[in-house]
Scaffold this active site. Sequence first.
Site, mmCIF file in Angstrom:
data_model
loop_
_atom_site.group_PDB
_atom_site.id
_atom_site.type_symbol
_atom_site.label_atom_id
_atom_site.label_comp_id
_atom_site.label_asym_id
_atom_site.label_seq_id
_atom_site.Cartn_x
_atom_site.Cartn_y
_atom_site.Cartn_z
ATOM 1 N N LYS A 116 -17.546 0.199 -3.088
ATOM 2 C CA LYS A 116 -18.128 0.406 -1.755
ATOM 3 C C LYS A 116 -19.639 0.236 -1.791
ATOM 4 C CE LYS A 116 -14.533 3.208 0.377
ATOM 5 N NZ LYS A 116 -14.197 4.463 1.076
ATOM 6 N N LYS A 125 -6.251 -5.681 -2.666
ATOM 7 C CA LYS A 125 -5.310 -4.781 -1.977
ATOM 8 C C LYS A 125 -5.438 -4.901 -0.452
ATOM 9 C CE LYS A 125 -7.935 -0.646 -1.369
ATOM 10 N NZ LYS A 125 -8.063 0.688 -1.049
ATOM 11 N N LYS A 141 -7.576 -1.251 5.264
ATOM 12 C CA LYS A 141 -7.839 -0.985 6.675
ATOM 13 C C LYS A 141 -9.127 -1.632 7.141
ATOM 14 C CE LYS A 141 -6.426 3.818 6.890
ATOM 15 N NZ LYS A 141 -7.300 4.893 6.414
HETATM 16 P P1 AMP Z 1 -6.824 5.048 3.058
HETATM 17 O O1 AMP Z 1 -6.447 3.800 3.807
HETATM 18 O O2 AMP Z 1 -7.894 4.759 2.049
HETATM 19 O O3 AMP Z 1 -7.122 6.225 3.939
HETATM 20 O O4 AMP Z 1 -5.554 5.437 2.193
HETATM 21 C C1 AMP Z 1 -4.516 6.310 2.593
HETATM 22 C C2 AMP Z 1 -3.389 6.291 1.583
HETATM 23 O O5 AMP Z 1 -2.758 5.011 1.522
HETATM 24 C C3 AMP Z 1 -3.836 6.585 0.125
HETATM 25 O O6 AMP Z 1 -2.849 7.334 -0.518
HETATM 26 C C4 AMP Z 1 -3.960 5.213 -0.473
HETATM 27 O O7 AMP Z 1 -3.823 5.222 -1.872
HETATM 28 C C5 AMP Z 1 -2.791 4.483 0.197
HETATM 29 N N1 AMP Z 1 -3.064 3.044 0.276
HETATM 30 C C6 AMP Z 1 -4.133 2.438 0.860
HETATM 31 N N2 AMP Z 1 -4.043 1.102 0.753
HETATM 32 C C7 AMP Z 1 -2.891 0.838 0.090
HETATM 33 C C8 AMP Z 1 -2.220 -0.364 -0.327
HETATM 34 N N3 AMP Z 1 -2.749 -1.563 -0.079
HETATM 35 N N4 AMP Z 1 -1.035 -0.242 -0.997
HETATM 36 C C9 AMP Z 1 -0.496 0.964 -1.251
HETATM 37 N N5 AMP Z 1 -1.072 2.141 -0.874
HETATM 38 C C10 AMP Z 1 -2.249 2.088 -0.219
#
Ligand code: AMP
Length: 333
Positions: free
Chosen positions: A118, A200, A203
């Site tokens: 980041k 990956k 969002k």
């Molecule tokens: P975040 O989008 O960073 O708030 O992530 C929320 C949850 O989703 C966390 O447990 C992340 O590890 C999981 N996560 C986010 N992106 C991925 C992805 N591309 N594949 C699998 N899990 C994900």
Amino acid sequence: MKSEKLKSVRIFSGIQPSGDIHIGNYLGAIKQWIALQEKNDCVFCIVDWHAITVPYEPKLLRQKIKEVTATYLAAGINPKKSVIFVQSHIKEHAELTWLLNTITPIGDLQRMTQFKDKSKKYGGNISAGLFNYPVLMAADILLYQTELVPVGQDQKQHVELAREIARRFNAKFGDTFTLPQAQIMKIGAKIMSLAEPTKKMSKSDKPETRIGLFDTAEQIKKKIGSATTDSGKEIEYNPEQKPGISNLLTIYSLFANKTIKDLENEYAGKNYQTFKQNLAELLIEKLAPFRTKKAEFEENPEQIGKVLKEGAEKARAIAQTTMEKVRATMGLL
Ligand code: AMP
Ligand code: TRP
């Protein structure tokens, strides 16, 4: 003979109210939560204080918090079984973060890969909040005496740091915190971007790189249709050499409840186009109920308010008990 009841464990996890929730969040995290809530003591948080560690739009944040709550409910988290709450409603998260900061070496935070990524992304324009983000996450987890933290692969390092902070605290001040552990799916813990399948799904990337949990049939068809595939035409799982089709196979397998091997057999001799069309149809069918349910919850904002209020009351009771112990053991008056 009486069958032995499996021991219920404390589970904690959270999602940031930033961007739109995608199938990576669902397959990596939320899907596990739904299964875990049946037998365990689950606490699921909307981590708004984490979402403000990078530039954000204050006018949209409140809406996003409600949206993530509606997403939890639409995906099947049941507020009668699980505690659902907003991080900033429980001030103990900030208090414990401060206290844990005093025993966290700067070097441990400098090592965090997400911080390094980041920092690069935001061109060095970095706040102390982004640097301390893993300490806030440790506070989230430790306040609830969490045993298991179901997350995607990208959060493993943060959960390991939380465990290390707990271990260090217990060694220094006496046994206070349960040592948490990450629970990560064997398949689905890292769903990749549709456009760049070596990165990956995220969002914060462009919408065409991900399938939103609430995407329309049209959007799904278009995005899967233009997803990057690889050279060659075999539909086979080989993440090193064929990351694009391997990612699509993973997604297909998890939504269809079929093994990747079965899919490889089913699609032997067929082309990418047929595979993509079938995958799009499958996603349209599986995601439709999420869209309908989310719309129902959003039409009923009082219900969201009620869930969050009741959730905060339950969360606060647990957090306060932990904080009383922490203050006493650290010698605070
Ligand atoms: P975040 O989008 O960073 O708030 O992530 C929320 C949850 O989703 C966390 O447990 C992340 O590890 C999981 N996560 C986010 N992106 C991925 C992805 N591309 N594949 C699998 N899990 C994900
Ligand atoms: N940092 C996590 C993410 O971006 C979200 C999060 C915050 C979290 N606190 C947590 C996840 C505690 C699990 C447990 O995905």
